[in-house]
Scaffold this motif. Sequence first.
Motif, PDB file in Angstrom:
ATOM      1  N   ALA A   1       0.817  -1.217   0.000  1.00 15.91           N
ATOM      2  CA  ALA A   1       0.000   0.000   0.000  1.00 15.91           C
ATOM      3  C   ALA A   1       0.849   1.265   0.000  1.00 15.91           C
ATOM      4  O   ALA A   1       0.382   2.330  -0.411  1.00 15.91           O
ATOM      5  N   SER A   2       2.100   1.162   0.433  1.00 20.02           N
ATOM      6  CA  SER A   2       2.959   2.340   0.536  1.00 20.02           C
ATOM      7  C   SER A   2       3.391   2.885  -0.822  1.00 20.02           C
ATOM      8  O   SER A   2       3.926   3.996  -0.902  1.00 20.02           O
ATOM      9  N   VAL A   3       3.185   2.117  -1.894  1.00 20.02           N
ATOM     10  CA  VAL A   3       3.539   2.598  -3.235  1.00 20.02           C
ATOM     11  C   VAL A   3       2.297   2.817  -4.096  1.00 20.02           C
ATOM     12  O   VAL A   3       2.382   2.907  -5.316  1.00 20.02           O
ATOM     13  N   ARG A   4       1.151   2.925  -3.446  1.00 23.54           N
ATOM     14  CA  ARG A   4      -0.099   3.108  -4.183  1.00 23.54           C
ATOM     15  C   ARG A   4      -0.071   4.372  -5.045  1.00 23.54           C
ATOM     16  O   ARG A   4      -0.530   4.377  -6.192  1.00 23.54           O
ATOM     17  N   GLN A   5       0.473   5.455  -4.506  1.00 27.63           N
ATOM     18  CA  GLN A   5       0.526   6.707  -5.263  1.00 27.63           C
ATOM     19  C   GLN A   5       1.422   6.589  -6.489  1.00 27.63           C
ATOM     20  O   GLN A   5       1.128   7.185  -7.537  1.00 27.63           O
ATOM     21  N   LEU A   6       2.502   5.831  -6.377  1.00 27.37           N
ATOM     22  CA  LEU A   6       3.372   5.616  -7.533  1.00 27.37           C
ATOM     23  C   LEU A   6       2.629   4.852  -8.628  1.00 27.37           C
ATOM     24  O   LEU A   6       2.755   5.164  -9.818  1.00 27.37           O
ATOM     25  N   VAL A   7       1.857   3.858  -8.238  1.00 24.45           N
ATOM     26  CA  VAL A   7       1.076   3.096  -9.213  1.00 24.45           C
ATOM     27  C   VAL A   7       0.040   3.998  -9.881  1.00 24.45           C
ATOM     28  O   VAL A   7      -0.162   3.946 -11.107  1.00 24.45           O
ATOM     29  N   GLN A   8      -0.619   4.838  -9.090  1.00 25.62           N
ATOM     30  CA  GLN A   8      -1.613   5.747  -9.650  1.00 25.62           C
ATOM     31  C   GLN A   8      -0.991   6.724 -10.637  1.00 25.62           C
ATOM     32  O   GLN A   8      -1.602   7.073 -11.651  1.00 25.62           O
ATOM     33  N   LYS A   9       0.233   7.148 -10.354  1.00 25.38           N
ATOM     34  CA  LYS A   9       0.896   8.138 -11.204  1.00 25.38           C
ATOM     35  C   LYS A   9       1.467   7.521 -12.470  1.00 25.38           C
ATOM     36  O   LYS A   9       1.357   8.106 -13.564  1.00 25.38           O
TER      37      LYS A   9
ATOM     38  N   GLU B   1       1.011   0.874 -15.103  1.00 24.62           N
ATOM     39  CA  GLU B   1       1.554  -0.485 -15.148  1.00 24.62           C
ATOM     40  C   GLU B   1       3.077  -0.527 -15.189  1.00 24.62           C
ATOM     41  O   GLU B   1       3.655  -1.616 -15.055  1.00 24.62           O
ATOM     42  N   ARG B   2       3.706   0.611 -15.375  1.00 24.04           N
ATOM     43  CA  ARG B   2       5.178   0.613 -15.348  1.00 24.04           C
ATOM     44  C   ARG B   2       5.721   0.468 -13.933  1.00 24.04           C
ATOM     45  O   ARG B   2       6.925   0.245 -13.754  1.00 24.04           O
ATOM     46  N   VAL B   3       4.866   0.592 -12.936  1.00 22.54           N
ATOM     47  CA  VAL B   3       5.240   0.318 -11.541  1.00 22.54           C
ATOM     48  C   VAL B   3       4.649  -1.026 -11.141  1.00 22.54           C
ATOM     49  O   VAL B   3       3.435  -1.230 -11.235  1.00 22.54           O
ATOM     50  N   VAL B   4       5.524  -1.941 -10.705  1.00 24.05           N
ATOM     51  CA  VAL B   4       5.075  -3.271 -10.292  1.00 24.05           C
ATOM     52  C   VAL B   4       5.466  -3.481  -8.832  1.00 24.05           C
ATOM     53  O   VAL B   4       6.628  -3.750  -8.528  1.00 24.05           O
ATOM     54  N   PRO B   5       4.527  -3.328  -7.911  1.00 20.96           N
ATOM     55  CA  PRO B   5       4.843  -3.525  -6.491  1.00 20.96           C
ATOM     56  C   PRO B   5       5.131  -4.993  -6.188  1.00 20.96           C
ATOM     57  O   PRO B   5       4.440  -5.890  -6.685  1.00 20.96           O
TER      58      PRO B   5
END
Length: 244
Positions: A43-51, A54-58
């Motif tokens: 959940a701590s990288v949710r904002q990165l995913v929103q921004k 799909e280029r962010v894969v937690p």
Amino acid sequence: MTLQASNITALITGANRGIGKAITEGLLDAGAVKVYTAVRDLASVRQLVQKYGERVVPIEFDLSREETIQNAVKVAGDVNLVVSNAGVVKLSTPLDDDAVESFKYQMEGNVYPLINLAKAFGPVLKSNGGGVFVQMNSLASIKNFLPFTGYSGSKAAAYAVTQGLREAWVEQGTQVISVIAGPIKTDMADSAGMGEGAPPASIVFDGIMKALTTGDFFVYPDEMAREVAKIYAPFAKSVLEIES
């Protein structure tokens, strides 16, 4: 392999804040293909995913848990850049009552994870053309600063391991980068009383990108580190046989 932003697929530990987040955002803004954000709390990288989509894969990632390491290797088998950034700090002097416990805590948080990460992803980098492995070290790796004796000791050990990785991976063509940073503006630096007046974390990303072009082992991202490098770099070149 020469890495440019447009052909980078990276895994970054501790990507949810501070230097790790700045490197993540820097790579993605520069056009990186994908960044695996290796964190304990997805959940701590949710904002990165929103921004960035799909280029962010937690990836749930805890180097104290073997199963998360093995899962990360399976999921992130296409990486050509690994950034070992996550770490801990605890104030202590060598004479404190808890000096040994503090040192042990920081060795377990700053050194053993580096070794485990390198063992897990060294073969991945090799299979993907060599790639790059970046370790966040510190001026504390080469100079003790009270009351950071335990931290300095663990970072000195991490720096020694980084040198070992550089030699061990010559044949597989993996570039190893040691970031020797002074105080950088992060939550961890603020909590340790070092954040006031410190430069932004984005300068670490800038230094890493330059090293990808020059092939340097050392990155001295901030003014304090560069001042020390004026004296330390000749020593490293002459005694450690490491050029920058």
